[in-house]
Design an enzyme around this catalytic site. Sequence first.
Site, PDB file in Angstrom:
ATOM      1  N   ARG A  23     139.116  31.809 -39.531  1.00 32.33           N
ATOM      2  CA  ARG A  23     138.141  32.869 -39.776  1.00 32.33           C
ATOM      3  C   ARG A  23     137.443  33.268 -38.479  1.00 32.33           C
ATOM      4  NH1 ARG A  23     136.201  33.119 -45.250  1.00 32.33           N
ATOM      5  NH2 ARG A  23     138.029  32.869 -46.535  1.00 32.33           N
ATOM      6  N   ARG A  27     131.657  37.519 -39.949  1.00 38.57           N
ATOM      7  CA  ARG A  27     130.246  37.895 -39.976  1.00 38.57           C
ATOM      8  C   ARG A  27     129.393  37.294 -38.875  1.00 38.57           C
ATOM      9  NH1 ARG A  27     129.937  36.497 -46.222  1.00 38.57           N
ATOM     10  NH2 ARG A  27     131.404  34.990 -45.371  1.00 38.57           N
ATOM     11  N   ARG A  36     132.678  46.686 -39.879  1.00 38.78           N
ATOM     12  CA  ARG A  36     132.683  46.600 -41.335  1.00 38.78           C
ATOM     13  C   ARG A  36     131.780  47.678 -41.943  1.00 38.78           C
ATOM     14  NH1 ARG A  36     130.598  41.678 -45.038  1.00 38.78           N
ATOM     15  NH2 ARG A  36     128.706  42.900 -44.783  1.00 38.78           N
ATOM     16  N   ASP A  73     143.126  39.524 -45.884  1.00 41.18           N
ATOM     17  CA  ASP A  73     142.679  38.446 -46.760  1.00 41.18           C
ATOM     18  C   ASP A  73     143.846  37.992 -47.613  1.00 41.18           C
ATOM     19  OD1 ASP A  73     139.980  37.101 -47.598  1.00 41.18           O
ATOM     20  OD2 ASP A  73     141.171  37.329 -49.406  1.00 41.18           O
ATOM     21  N   TYR A 151     142.801  31.889 -58.032  1.00 40.95           N
ATOM     22  CA  TYR A 151     141.967  33.101 -58.175  1.00 40.95           C
ATOM     23  C   TYR A 151     142.493  33.998 -59.290  1.00 40.95           C
ATOM     24  CZ  TYR A 151     139.638  31.925 -53.805  1.00 40.95           C
ATOM     25  OH  TYR A 151     138.902  31.291 -52.846  1.00 40.95           O
TER      26      TYR A 151
HETATM   27  O1  CP3 Z   1     139.675  35.774 -38.815  1.00 43.66           O
HETATM   28  C1  CP3 Z   1     140.394  35.323 -39.710  1.00 43.66           C
HETATM   29  O2  CP3 Z   1     140.431  34.124 -40.025  1.00 43.66           O
HETATM   30  C2  CP3 Z   1     141.363  36.286 -40.371  1.00 43.66           C
HETATM   31  C3  CP3 Z   1     140.991  36.828 -41.587  1.00 43.66           C
HETATM   32  C4  CP3 Z   1     140.914  36.002 -42.870  1.00 43.66           C
HETATM   33  C5  CP3 Z   1     139.952  36.301 -43.854  1.00 43.66           C
HETATM   34  N1  CP3 Z   1     140.225  35.567 -44.969  1.00 43.66           N
HETATM   35  C6  CP3 Z   1     138.895  37.289 -43.697  1.00 43.66           C
HETATM   36  C7  CP3 Z   1     137.719  37.222 -44.574  1.00 43.66           C
HETATM   37  C8  CP3 Z   1     141.715  34.979 -43.378  1.00 43.66           C
HETATM   38  C9  CP3 Z   1     142.843  34.225 -42.711  1.00 43.66           C
HETATM   39  C10 CP3 Z   1     141.278  34.722 -44.714  1.00 43.66           C
HETATM   40  C11 CP3 Z   1     141.920  33.751 -45.606  1.00 43.66           C
HETATM   41  C12 CP3 Z   1     141.288  33.420 -46.887  1.00 43.66           C
HETATM   42  N2  CP3 Z   1     140.607  34.248 -47.755  1.00 43.66           N
HETATM   43  C13 CP3 Z   1     141.350  32.140 -47.485  1.00 43.66           C
HETATM   44  C14 CP3 Z   1     142.077  30.956 -46.908  1.00 43.66           C
HETATM   45  C15 CP3 Z   1     141.381  30.363 -45.724  1.00 43.66           C
HETATM   46  C16 CP3 Z   1     140.203  29.497 -46.032  1.00 43.66           C
HETATM   47  O3  CP3 Z   1     139.137  29.786 -45.449  1.00 43.66           O
HETATM   48  O4  CP3 Z   1     140.342  28.537 -46.774  1.00 43.66           O
HETATM   49  C17 CP3 Z   1     140.642  32.206 -48.717  1.00 43.66           C
HETATM   50  C18 CP3 Z   1     140.439  31.063 -49.681  1.00 43.66           C
HETATM   51  C19 CP3 Z   1     140.198  33.554 -48.884  1.00 43.66           C
HETATM   52  C20 CP3 Z   1     139.481  34.138 -50.049  1.00 43.66           C
HETATM   53  C21 CP3 Z   1     138.166  34.699 -49.652  1.00 43.66           C
HETATM   54  N3  CP3 Z   1     137.981  35.827 -48.865  1.00 43.66           N
HETATM   55  C22 CP3 Z   1     136.881  34.192 -49.970  1.00 43.66           C
HETATM   56  C23 CP3 Z   1     136.625  32.954 -50.800  1.00 43.66           C
HETATM   57  C24 CP3 Z   1     135.949  35.050 -49.373  1.00 43.66           C
HETATM   58  C25 CP3 Z   1     134.441  34.988 -49.478  1.00 43.66           C
HETATM   59  C26 CP3 Z   1     133.973  34.084 -48.409  1.00 43.66           C
HETATM   60  C27 CP3 Z   1     132.511  34.231 -48.152  1.00 43.66           C
HETATM   61  O5  CP3 Z   1     132.038  33.429 -47.337  1.00 43.66           O
HETATM   62  O6  CP3 Z   1     131.841  35.139 -48.697  1.00 43.66           O
HETATM   63  C28 CP3 Z   1     136.629  36.034 -48.646  1.00 43.66           C
HETATM   64  C29 CP3 Z   1     136.036  37.104 -47.840  1.00 43.66           C
HETATM   65  C30 CP3 Z   1     136.441  37.158 -46.405  1.00 43.66           C
HETATM   66  N4  CP3 Z   1     137.700  37.068 -45.935  1.00 43.66           N
HETATM   67  C31 CP3 Z   1     135.572  37.393 -45.291  1.00 43.66           C
HETATM   68  C32 CP3 Z   1     136.363  37.463 -44.149  1.00 43.66           C
HETATM   69  C33 CP3 Z   1     135.946  37.778 -42.745  1.00 43.66           C
HETATM   70  C34 CP3 Z   1     134.075  37.642 -45.374  1.00 43.66           C
HETATM   71  C35 CP3 Z   1     133.929  39.061 -45.832  1.00 43.66           C
HETATM   72  C36 CP3 Z   1     132.758  39.791 -45.240  1.00 43.66           C
HETATM   73  O7  CP3 Z   1     131.676  39.694 -45.843  1.00 43.66           O
HETATM   74  O8  CP3 Z   1     132.940  40.489 -44.237  1.00 43.66           O
END
Ligand code: CP3
Length: 346
Positions: A23, A27, A36, A73, A151
Amino acid sequence: MSKIFVDACFRKETPYTPVWMMRQAGRYLPEYMEVRAKAGNFLNLCHNPELAAEVTIQPLDIVGVDAAILFSDILVVPNEMGMKLDFLKGEGPVFDKPIKTEADLDALIGGEEAANKLTYVYETIKILKQRLPQDKALIGFTGAPWTLATYMIEGQGTKTYNLCKKMMYSNPEFLHKILRRVTDVVKFYMEKQIEAGVDVVQIFDSWAAAIEPSKYDEFSWKYMVEIAEYLKEKYPHIPVIIFPKGIAAFIERGLVYGNFDVFGVDWGTPMALAKEKLGEKYVLQGNMEPCRLYSKEATTMCVEAIQNIMGGTGHIFNLGHGILPDVPVENAIHFVKECQRVSKKA
Ligand code: CP3
């Protein structure tokens, strides 16, 4: 030009141990928040190749990591299979109609047809191939079928996984049907990411630890193996990384079959244990506890400790899970610099 990240995945000698952060876009970066806001919301950002490419590159310029991870994502896959997805403030991802019945599953788009709908991901990759420096690798990714299925069945993140597990024990055939549908889409999806230009692929099994050890192979690992075998046969030069989070306790169980190159070690697994059990078969990636990023001293101590265990080839520095939004950017930069400092070869 050779990319040190790819060389490291294949256990080749490199000038220092490459580093990236799970990640790494997100943010904690004001520059990300700006883009964003321009996109309107998170999903719009995923759907906009120009802006997705921009935020993919940000951490390379700002924190100095050695590989870019595609900005997207894991949940765009079920979304394009036909499940309506929203990211709600404070709640995370939500599907409005989770899978409950065979008819729900049958209504979803499968295989290559679903993978073909993810054009914005392939477009992002193509833009990145033009813009990324030659020596920086681009990591494509997917969720593991199990993690995606959690999910799709629960409709959102869960602490108990009770709907998935009710299915696992009372109707395993149906769970396997769902996993089969997802696996078939993911194989095409990964293939198309590779054809578009990613240098490495990673499979995130973030919720691996929700499955009891004696069931993990049946409901998750074997599907990841199938995906890896499919890709390796066609693209042996593309490293495959897996990240099955939290399965340290059953690393002993001989889950070491499968054609993967790199094993992502989560922060709860002692690196020395991972090395002992898995270090011969896999290059190991990891595994600093992401909250150490709140303190530079705690970061340096951990980076040195990991280097003492892993020093030499067979390792890639990384966080042991995703970075949190309130981490100071300068501490993230410090982490990357420290990894490069301690691992630099003379
Ligand atoms: O920079 C990176 O790592 C690349 C982008 C990336 C994101 N999600 C962006 C993201 C990657 C590789 C993921 C994978 C992902 N998404 C996983 C597997 C990795 C892990 O962390 O275990 C999972 C389980 C998800 C599902 C997901 N997406 C969740 C549970 C959430 C909410 C998380 C939160 O803290 O609110 C997201 C949203 C998400 N995906 C964000 C980002 C940057 C935050 C969104 C935002 O508010 O901008």
